[in-house]
Scaffold this motif. Structure first.
Motif, PDB file in Angstrom:
ATOM      1  N   LEU A   1       0.800  -1.223   0.000  1.00  9.49           N
ATOM      2  CA  LEU A   1       0.000   0.000   0.000  1.00  9.49           C
ATOM      3  C   LEU A   1       0.831   1.270   0.000  1.00  9.49           C
ATOM      4  CD1 LEU A   1      -2.849  -0.909   2.542  1.00  9.49           C
ATOM      5  CD2 LEU A   1      -2.675  -1.433   0.097  1.00  9.49           C
ATOM      6  N   GLY A   2       2.110   1.160   0.351  1.00  7.10           N
ATOM      7  CA  GLY A   2       2.942   2.340   0.454  1.00  7.10           C
ATOM      8  C   GLY A   2       2.928   2.920   1.855  1.00  7.10           C
ATOM      9  N   SER A   3       3.742   3.936   2.068  1.00  4.65           N
ATOM     10  CA  SER A   3       3.911   4.486   3.412  1.00  4.65           C
ATOM     11  C   SER A   3       2.634   5.114   3.953  1.00  4.65           C
ATOM     12  CB  SER A   3       5.044   5.523   3.403  1.00  4.65           C
ATOM     13  OG  SER A   3       4.754   6.580   2.497  1.00  4.65           O
ATOM     14  N   ARG A   4       1.948   5.885   3.133  1.00  9.20           N
ATOM     15  CA  ARG A   4       0.765   6.620   3.589  1.00  9.20           C
ATOM     16  C   ARG A   4      -0.388   5.685   3.934  1.00  9.20           C
ATOM     17  NH1 ARG A   4      -3.111   8.607  -0.054  1.00  9.20           N
ATOM     18  NH2 ARG A   4      -4.668   9.986   0.871  1.00  9.20           N
ATOM     19  N   LEU A   5      -0.814   4.893   2.965  1.00 11.92           N
ATOM     20  CA  LEU A   5      -1.955   4.006   3.209  1.00 11.92           C
ATOM     21  C   LEU A   5      -1.602   2.886   4.185  1.00 11.92           C
ATOM     22  CD1 LEU A   5      -3.596   3.629  -0.321  1.00 11.92           C
ATOM     23  CD2 LEU A   5      -4.341   5.044   1.599  1.00 11.92           C
ATOM     24  N   GLY A   6      -0.367   2.415   4.117  1.00  6.98           N
ATOM     25  CA  GLY A   6       0.049   1.375   5.052  1.00  6.98           C
ATOM     26  C   GLY A   6      -0.045   1.858   6.484  1.00  6.98           C
ATOM     27  N   ALA A   7       0.463   3.071   6.736  1.00  5.21           N
ATOM     28  CA  ALA A   7       0.403   3.636   8.083  1.00  5.21           C
ATOM     29  C   ALA A   7      -1.038   3.919   8.494  1.00  5.21           C
ATOM     30  CB  ALA A   7       1.232   4.917   8.150  1.00  5.21           C
ATOM     31  N   ILE A   8      -1.854   4.382   7.546  1.00  2.00           N
ATOM     32  CA  ILE A   8      -3.261   4.650   7.853  1.00  2.00           C
ATOM     33  C   ILE A   8      -3.983   3.360   8.248  1.00  2.00           C
ATOM     34  CG2 ILE A   8      -5.490   5.310   6.860  1.00  2.00           C
ATOM     35  CD1 ILE A   8      -4.019   7.428   5.240  1.00  2.00           C
ATOM     36  N   SER A   9      -3.710   2.274   7.530  1.00  3.54           N
ATOM     37  CA  SER A   9      -4.375   1.007   7.839  1.00  3.54           C
ATOM     38  C   SER A   9      -4.015   0.513   9.231  1.00  3.54           C
ATOM     39  CB  SER A   9      -4.030  -0.054   6.787  1.00  3.54           C
ATOM     40  OG  SER A   9      -2.657  -0.401   6.839  1.00  3.54           O
ATOM     41  N   MET A  10      -2.756   0.695   9.640  1.00  2.05           N
ATOM     42  CA  MET A  10      -2.341   0.288  10.976  1.00  2.05           C
ATOM     43  C   MET A  10      -2.931   1.210  12.046  1.00  2.05           C
ATOM     44  SD  MET A  10      -0.605  -2.437  10.445  1.00  2.05           S
ATOM     45  CE  MET A  10      -1.726  -2.711   9.060  1.00  2.05           C
ATOM     46  N   THR A  11      -3.061   2.485  11.718  1.00  2.00           N
ATOM     47  CA  THR A  11      -3.684   3.427  12.650  1.00  2.00           C
ATOM     48  C   THR A  11      -5.153   3.095  12.840  1.00  2.00           C
ATOM     49  OG1 THR A  11      -2.150   5.171  11.935  1.00  2.00           O
ATOM     50  CG2 THR A  11      -4.134   5.862  13.112  1.00  2.00           C
ATOM     51  N   VAL A  12      -5.831   2.761  11.747  1.00  3.81           N
ATOM     52  CA  VAL A  12      -7.242   2.367  11.829  1.00  3.81           C
ATOM     53  C   VAL A  12      -7.391   1.127  12.709  1.00  3.81           C
ATOM     54  CG1 VAL A  12      -9.187   1.424  10.503  1.00  3.81           C
ATOM     55  CG2 VAL A  12      -7.928   3.415   9.647  1.00  3.81           C
ATOM     56  N   TYR A  13      -6.506   0.155  12.514  1.00  8.05           N
ATOM     57  CA  TYR A  13      -6.536  -1.062  13.336  1.00  8.05           C
ATOM     58  C   TYR A  13      -6.414  -0.709  14.820  1.00  8.05           C
ATOM     59  CZ  TYR A  13      -4.517  -5.013  15.853  1.00  8.05           C
ATOM     60  OH  TYR A  13      -4.240  -5.969  16.793  1.00  8.05           O
TER      61      TYR A  13
ATOM     62  N   LEU B   1       1.824   0.075  18.674  1.00  9.88           N
ATOM     63  CA  LEU B   1       2.223   1.379  18.142  1.00  9.88           C
ATOM     64  C   LEU B   1       3.241   1.225  17.010  1.00  9.88           C
ATOM     65  CD1 LEU B   1       2.650   3.264  21.551  1.00  9.88           C
ATOM     66  CD2 LEU B   1       0.764   3.518  19.936  1.00  9.88           C
ATOM     67  N   SER B   2       4.114   0.245  17.142  1.00 11.90           N
ATOM     68  CA  SER B   2       5.191   0.085  16.158  1.00 11.90           C
ATOM     69  C   SER B   2       4.678  -0.337  14.792  1.00 11.90           C
ATOM     70  CB  SER B   2       6.204  -0.957  16.654  1.00 11.90           C
ATOM     71  OG  SER B   2       5.734  -2.288  16.467  1.00 11.90           O
ATOM     72  N   PHE B   3       3.491  -0.945  14.733  1.00  9.97           N
ATOM     73  CA  PHE B   3       2.976  -1.398  13.438  1.00  9.97           C
ATOM     74  C   PHE B   3       2.778  -0.228  12.476  1.00  9.97           C
ATOM     75  CE2 PHE B   3       1.020  -4.983  16.087  1.00  9.97           C
ATOM     76  CZ  PHE B   3       2.100  -5.814  15.840  1.00  9.97           C
ATOM     77  N   ILE B   4       2.464   0.941  13.007  1.00 10.54           N
ATOM     78  CA  ILE B   4       2.305   2.126  12.166  1.00 10.54           C
ATOM     79  C   ILE B   4       3.636   2.478  11.513  1.00 10.54           C
ATOM     80  CG2 ILE B   4       1.662   4.568  12.125  1.00 10.54           C
ATOM     81  CD1 ILE B   4      -0.103   3.983  14.600  1.00 10.54           C
ATOM     82  N   ALA B   5       4.697   2.517  12.313  1.00 15.56           N
ATOM     83  CA  ALA B   5       6.026   2.813  11.780  1.00 15.56           C
ATOM     84  C   ALA B   5       6.528   1.688  10.878  1.00 15.56           C
ATOM     85  CB  ALA B   5       7.014   3.039  12.927  1.00 15.56           C
ATOM     86  N   THR B   6       6.192   0.453  11.234  1.00 12.51           N
ATOM     87  CA  THR B   6       6.594  -0.695  10.419  1.00 12.51           C
ATOM     88  C   THR B   6       6.086  -0.553   8.994  1.00 12.51           C
ATOM     89  OG1 THR B   6       6.643  -2.202  12.317  1.00 12.51           O
ATOM     90  CG2 THR B   6       6.356  -3.200  10.141  1.00 12.51           C
ATOM     91  N   ALA B   7       4.789  -0.290   8.859  1.00 13.18           N
ATOM     92  CA  ALA B   7       4.194  -0.133   7.536  1.00 13.18           C
ATOM     93  C   ALA B   7       4.717   1.111   6.825  1.00 13.18           C
ATOM     94  CB  ALA B   7       2.670  -0.065   7.658  1.00 13.18           C
ATOM     95  N   TYR B   8       4.872   2.194   7.582  1.00 14.64           N
ATOM     96  CA  TYR B   8       5.310   3.459   6.975  1.00 14.64           C
ATOM     97  C   TYR B   8       6.701   3.341   6.370  1.00 14.64           C
ATOM     98  CZ  TYR B   8       6.585   8.340   6.414  1.00 14.64           C
ATOM     99  OH  TYR B   8       7.013   9.534   5.884  1.00 14.64           O
ATOM    100  N   PHE B   9       7.646   2.844   7.135  1.00 17.32           N
ATOM    101  CA  PHE B   9       9.031   2.804   6.653  1.00 17.32           C
ATOM    102  C   PHE B   9       9.235   1.720   5.598  1.00 17.32           C
ATOM    103  CE2 PHE B   9       9.663   5.279  10.507  1.00 17.32           C
ATOM    104  CZ  PHE B   9      10.523   6.265  10.036  1.00 17.32           C
ATOM    105  N   ALA B  10       8.527   0.613   5.720  1.00 16.77           N
ATOM    106  CA  ALA B  10       8.595  -0.400   4.658  1.00 16.77           C
ATOM    107  C   ALA B  10       8.079   0.196   3.349  1.00 16.77           C
ATOM    108  CB  ALA B  10       7.779  -1.627   5.049  1.00 16.77           C
ATOM    109  N   GLY B  11       6.983   0.938   3.443  1.00 15.79           N
ATOM    110  CA  GLY B  11       6.426   1.575   2.263  1.00 15.79           C
ATOM    111  C   GLY B  11       7.341   2.628   1.673  1.00 15.79           C
ATOM    112  N   LYS B  12       8.020   3.383   2.525  1.00 18.50           N
ATOM    113  CA  LYS B  12       8.932   4.424   2.048  1.00 18.50           C
ATOM    114  C   LYS B  12      10.062   3.843   1.212  1.00 18.50           C
ATOM    115  CE  LYS B  12       7.714   8.596   3.009  1.00 18.50           C
ATOM    116  NZ  LYS B  12       7.490   9.545   1.889  1.00 18.50           N
ATOM    117  N   VAL B  13      10.602   2.722   1.661  1.00 14.58           N
ATOM    118  CA  VAL B  13      11.694   2.095   0.913  1.00 14.58           C
ATOM    119  C   VAL B  13      11.213   1.677  -0.469  1.00 14.58           C
ATOM    120  CG1 VAL B  13      13.295   0.141   0.824  1.00 14.58           C
ATOM    121  CG2 VAL B  13      12.883   1.322   2.997  1.00 14.58           C
ATOM    122  N   VAL B  14      10.018   1.088  -0.544  1.00 12.50           N
ATOM    123  CA  VAL B  14       9.465   0.687  -1.843  1.00 12.50           C
ATOM    124  C   VAL B  14       9.251   1.909  -2.731  1.00 12.50           C
ATOM    125  CG1 VAL B  14       7.471  -0.345  -2.999  1.00 12.50           C
ATOM    126  CG2 VAL B  14       8.377  -1.390  -0.913  1.00 12.50           C
ATOM    127  N   GLU B  15       8.794   2.997  -2.151  1.00 13.50           N
ATOM    128  CA  GLU B  15       8.516   4.208  -2.925  1.00 13.50           C
ATOM    129  C   GLU B  15       9.776   4.827  -3.510  1.00 13.50           C
ATOM    130  OE1 GLU B  15       4.589   5.244  -0.220  1.00 13.50           O
ATOM    131  OE2 GLU B  15       6.406   6.461  -0.008  1.00 13.50           O
TER     132      GLU B  15
END
Length: 203
Positions: A58-70, A100-114
């Motif tokens: 999903l990328g950094s933005r949507l990935g972090a949003i999905s974890m925040t929603v969770y 809390l770390s799941f938000i950063a996990t998704a965000y930074f993984a997504g950033k590298v892909v981007e």
């Protein structure tokens, strides 16, 4: 001065966010019914796998949003945290840092892909997945150490905190590699679907 418009979340993106929030809830409790899949009373979950996968796909933005929603769903009272728990107690508990770390996990993984500019290779996905895993363990383990020693009144050395997590690293390493291996094909499908959605809307 021209106002900068904020990116809107499209219907397909809302679907992806909801899907990964649901997958996190499933991954949190998939082993809760099996006592032999627990270490020190903590169930072995698939949350890290889904958090990393969210960032990769999903990328950094949507990935972090999905974890925040969770996380917000759990805070609102739905039993989506590990062990079917909900509310603020799991957040301030010893393992709350991992939520809390799941938000950063998704965000930074997504950033590298981007950073690959839309054409990530398997190596890129692998690096991104391990960056996400690092954020998961770095934030979660440090939070656990401080939680136990400063507000839960359970004395634990810094080395002991990391020693506890050694029980989980083999599982998470295997799932992280698996996430990276399956991501390229799914990523292309997700990207193609998003492009088709934009094209249909434009026409």
């Amino acid at each position: 001065m021209t106002a900068v418009s904020k990116p809107r979340i499209r219907a397909i993106e809302i679907t992806y966010v909801g899907m990964f929030a649901a997958l996190m809830a499933i991954g949190a409790n998939i082993t809760s019914m099996a006592p032999f899949l627990q270490v020190a009373g903590v169930p072995l979950t698939m949350q890290t796998f889904f958090a990393v996968l969210a960032g990769l796909l999903l990328g950094s933005r949507l990935g972090a949003i999905s974890m925040t929603v969770y996380m917000l769903i759990g805070l609102a009272g739905a039993p989506v945290f590990s062990g079917f728990e909900a509310g603020i107690a799991p957040i301030i508990g010893g393992t709350g840092g991992f939520i809390l770390s799941f938000i950063a996990t998704a965000y930074f993984a997504g950033k590298v892909v981007e950073y690959s500019n839309g054409a990530p290779s398997l190596i890129t996905f692998m690096i991104a997945a391990f960056v996400g895993l690092f954020m998961n363990y770095f934030i979660g383990t440090n939070y656990m150490y401080f939680a136990y020693n400063f507000w839960l009144d359970v004395k634990m050395s810094y080395g002991a905190a990391w020693a506890v997590m050694a029980w989980f690293i083999v599982k998470d390493l295997a799932f992280t590699i698996f996430a990276a291996l399956i991501s390229p094909r799914i990523y292309r499908a997700v990207t193609r679907n998003s492009i088709n959605q934009l094209s249909n809307k434009a026409s």
